[in-house]
Design a protein around this motif. Structure first.
Motif: not given
Length: 812
Positions: A120-128
């Motif tokens: 899954x490609x994720x952005x900063x919010x999902x990483x957090x």
């Protein structure tokens, strides 16, 4: 004390996780007379201190298959053996701090989907949300793999050992191998020393799983295993209040990985410039190396900023332990070229835990069948070069390879260390003309030519690199006028003797009963009809042939020939360094040849697919009329002693004709426009010669050649896949390889190779499309797209080359 038998089917040297996995998988196949000899205690070299990260995704489909197998195997080991492995699927996150890294991660995500890996490609919010302790400063994106995990390396190895013992293997600790006895190309016995005295085991096979001792054990066994131990650092924090289970985290732009374990945080590093280590002390067992805080400090400083809780926790352990690295960061697996019963599984470059299960399975199956279970070219020990066993070379290269694990994996990235070992006779001439060199199998090869005033070095990125326009100009010369490039690094094997014709008819798919001077394009096939080598064969005399191979596979191809020679009266000689080769290609190539030689280069005297001895300038040469770029041209073979003269003569004569010097990148662009296959990418031992579209190179009427039955069976049963060519509609995206192929919206495969077609004006790819029971018209009628870093790009598809589909230009 373990009772060691006096004979065994297989003796495994080394009791780390790799040796234990090989023993486990051999016994699973019914080999109950397996003996593993470990110099000290099991896992006491590298395995015991490994981080235990278990990831699925690797750089190729088959390496990913092996990694996926490992994590599936480890998930069931505890129930099978009763040994707790600590295996947990905690998931993993890799974050990007730059746009280049984001492109790399998103391309790898697309590749993962083609390989059947959930990602899954994720952005900063999902990483957090998944890793709340991370400082998101500079984080632009990431990828998440939910099935990745971690485990206890030592216990996983011990579980594998127990599984092997349960099926009859003998595993002896404190049994140091001291020597071997041999008969020709076979080891017949292994001598060892224990506390009870010396002993000897007669054996059919020996497997070198000696880890960082693999090079020395290899020499004892008469084989070359290029390995170098390097220092590898990590720290473990004091317990952190409230720290719960987290995914494994990788921040490659800061050279760091993080693992939560029992309420503590581990930080490990793959620093850009590593520390080679050795020689290894005789008594080394469960040891660690001296701390070097100064070396580790730059990584720690970045980590404290990235993971603030780490800066607040004390350091419980500062660990420095050795791990073995290979010159190209791919492990060594398979049958050693120098011997017929010595196998290798060593040099796992800090990914031994995640690789061990799959590597052990693949090697055991290879030993059982006498053939690779699938394409293992990435890791096949036969890819190594003899000079790579040099100690100084290994130390110099290892200073770089550890750091490359987390470096940006840019297309065309070249190693910077241990360069200049192998140079063609034209090297200095090419350098003077602005050549920018890359390295393959130790050879320095001109990849492209800088313009006057342009910096003659790579500037890496994922988009159009600084040589993009240079290569376009080189290709334009070859397509419209004349280009010349150096092919001296290609392997040259002279096969001669009274049985040469019979022998080559046995190992080659095509018919070798041709007149003197004829050049034949052919493959070495395996019994499944897969392609073991892609070569041209020139008949020099009634009893002598020249086999020309890719530079990277010269040793593997020579080994294949030798293993199938039998008692035939044939001599095989590597003459690669004896002859230099210049390719003169383009529609005006005949004019240049006539300007430097009095010989006749007309179609009548020298048609396509023939060779002739010629005068060139003041010297002699041999001109082969063949082409890997799809144009009229000749490959000029000249003795190393006359090579400089030949180059100077051709270059001088070409000045008035517009001759342009070209590099390997141009050759790759030209060959993919023409749909020519690249061995190791488009054609491998796994790919059937007919499905690869190379049936024209098979002499089906020959009575006996390796793979004939498989060819006839495939003709009867029909093709299950076809290798087709793709051209993107959008001229902007770039293709490299492994990009997913979508057919009517569904992923059906991945590109085996890709490059920019400057003449055709778009990126071009090759890839296999499943077609069981389908007509050609049905395959071509579908809608195709290529996934480039998550973006679907429409593509045309063709079975015939987009460039010169009737191959008229090579016969001009």
């Amino acid at each position: 004390m373990t009772s060691i038998p006096d004979k065994a089917r297989a003796v495994i040297i080394g009791g780390g996780i790799i040796g234990c996995s090989v023993a486990y998988h051999l016994t699973k196949l019914g080999w109950n007379d397996v003996v593993l000899l470990e110099r000290k205690a099991l896992t006491s070299g590298t395995t015991w201190h490994a981080a235990g990260l278990i990831a699925q995704l690797r750089a190729t489909a088959n390496m990913t298959k092996l990694a996926k197998y490992s994590q599936e195997l480890y998930g069931g080991l505890e129930s099978e053996t009763g040994v707790a492995t600590g295996f947990k699927r905690v998931g993993s996150i890799t974050v990007a701090l730059t746009e280049d890294r984001r492109e790399e991660l998103f391309r790898s995500a697309a590749m993962a989907r083609a390989f059947g890996v959930d990602i899954e490609e994720i952005g900063p919010a999902e990483i957090a949300a998944r890793y709340p302790h991370l400082n998101l400063e500079g984080v632009v994106a990431g990828v998440y793999l939910d099935k990745d995990g971690q485990g206890d390396p030592g216990n996983i190895a011990l579980a594998l050992a127990k599984g092997a013992r349960q099926r009859g293997a003998v595993i002896a600790e404190n049994a140091r191998v001291t020597g071997v006895s041999r008969d020709g190309r076979r080891i017949t016995g292994v001598a060892y020393e224990t506390a009870g005295g010396p002993g000897r085991i007669a054996c059919e096979h020996v497997v070198n799983c000696a880890g960082m001792w693999g090079r020395e054990v290899g020499r004892m066994l008469g084989t070359n295993v290029p390995l170098q131990a390097c220092e590898h650092f990590y720290i473990v924090s004091e317990p952190i209040a409230g720290l719960t289970q987290l995914p494994v985290l990788r921040v490659p732009d800061e050279c760091a990985y993080y693992k939560e374990d029992a309420g503590k945080l581990m930080l490990g590093a793959f620093e850009p410039v590593s520390k080679p280590w050795g020689p290894i002390p005789e008594n080394f067992e469960f040891d660690q190396l001296p701390e070097d805080f100064d070396h580790f400090e730059p990584v720690l400083e970045m980590a404290v900023n990235r993971m603030p809780m780490l800066g607040q926790a004390g350091i419980h352990t500062f660990f420095n332990g050795p791990e073995s690295f290979t010159p190209d960061n791919a492990y060594h697996l398979g049958l050693a070229p120098e011997m017929d019963n010595v196998w290798v599984a060593a040099g796992f470059n800090s990914i031994g835990i995640q690789s061990a299960g799959g590597a052990g399975m693949a090697l055991a199956q290879w030993m059982q069948d006498g053939a690779k279970p699938f394409d293992l070219g990435d890791v096949d020990i036969a890819r190594t070069q003899p000079f790579q066993g040099n100690v100084r070379y290994l130390r110099a290269r290892a200073s770089e390879t550890l750091g490359l694990l987390y470096a940006d994996h840019f297309p065309f990235r070249q190693k910077a260390s241990a360069r200049g070992v192998r140079r063609t006779p034209f090297h200095a001439h090419l350098a003077q003309q602005g050549a920018v060199f890359g390295e393959l199998a130790g050879w320095e090869r001109a990849n492209w030519f800088a313009r006057p005033g342009q910096v003659a070095e790579y500037a890496y990125c994922w988009k159009r690199q600084n040589f993009f326009d240079n290569v376009a100009g080189e290709l334009a010369a070859v397509r419209g006028n004349i280009g010349m490039y150096d092919m001296s690094s290609f392997g040259k094997l002279r096969v001669e003797g009274r049985d040469a014709e019979t022998f080559l008819n046995h190992v080659c798919g095509a018919n070798m009963s041709v007149p003197v001077g004829r050049i034949v394009y052919t493959q070495f096939l395996n019994p499944r009809g897969g392609i073991e080598a892609d070569v041209t064969v020139t008949r020099l005399t009634e009893t002598a042939y020249l086999v020309v191979t890719p530079a990277a596979t010269r040793l593997a191809d020579e080994t294949w020939l030798r293993r199938h020679l039998g008692d035939r009266s044939v001599v095989i000689t590597d003459v690669t360094a004896g002859e230099a080769v210049l390719a003169v290609m383009g529609p005006k190539a005949r004019g240049l040849m006539q300007a430097v030689s009095p010989n006749d280069f007309s179609n009548a005297a020298n048609p396509f697919g023939t060779a002739q001895e010629i005068e060139l300038g003041l010297g002699l040469a041999r001109a082969h009329r063949v082409s890997y770029v799809g144009e009229l041209g000749w490959e000029i073979y000249v003795g190393a002693d006359m090579a400089a003269h030949a180059f100077e003569t051709l270059l001088a004569a070409g000045q008035d004709l517009g001759l342009k010097l070209c590099g390997m990148h141009m050759m790759d662009c030209a060959r993919i426009e023409k749909g020519f296959r690249h061995f190791g990418h488009d054609i491998t031992p796994e790919d059937h010669v007919l499905e690869a579209g190379l049936g024209f190179a098979v002499g089906r009427d020959k009575p006996d050649f390796i793979g004939r039955a498989a060819v006839l069976d495939k003709m009867e049963s029909g093709l299950g896949a076809r290798l087709v060519q793709f051209r993107l509609h959008d001229p902007e995206p770039l293709l490299y390889h492994n990009e997913p192929i979508l057919r009517d919206g569904e992923i059906v495969g991945h590109l085996s190779s890709g490059a920019y077609g400057h003449h055709l004006g778009a990126a071009i790819g090759l890839g296999y499309v499943p077609c069981k029971g389908e007509s050609v018209a049905g395959v071509l009628a579908s809608r195709y797209e290529i996934d480039v870093a998550g973006a679907r790009v429409a593509a045309d598809v063709s079975l015939r080359p987009f460039y010169d589909p009737m191959s008229e230009r090579v016969r001009m």
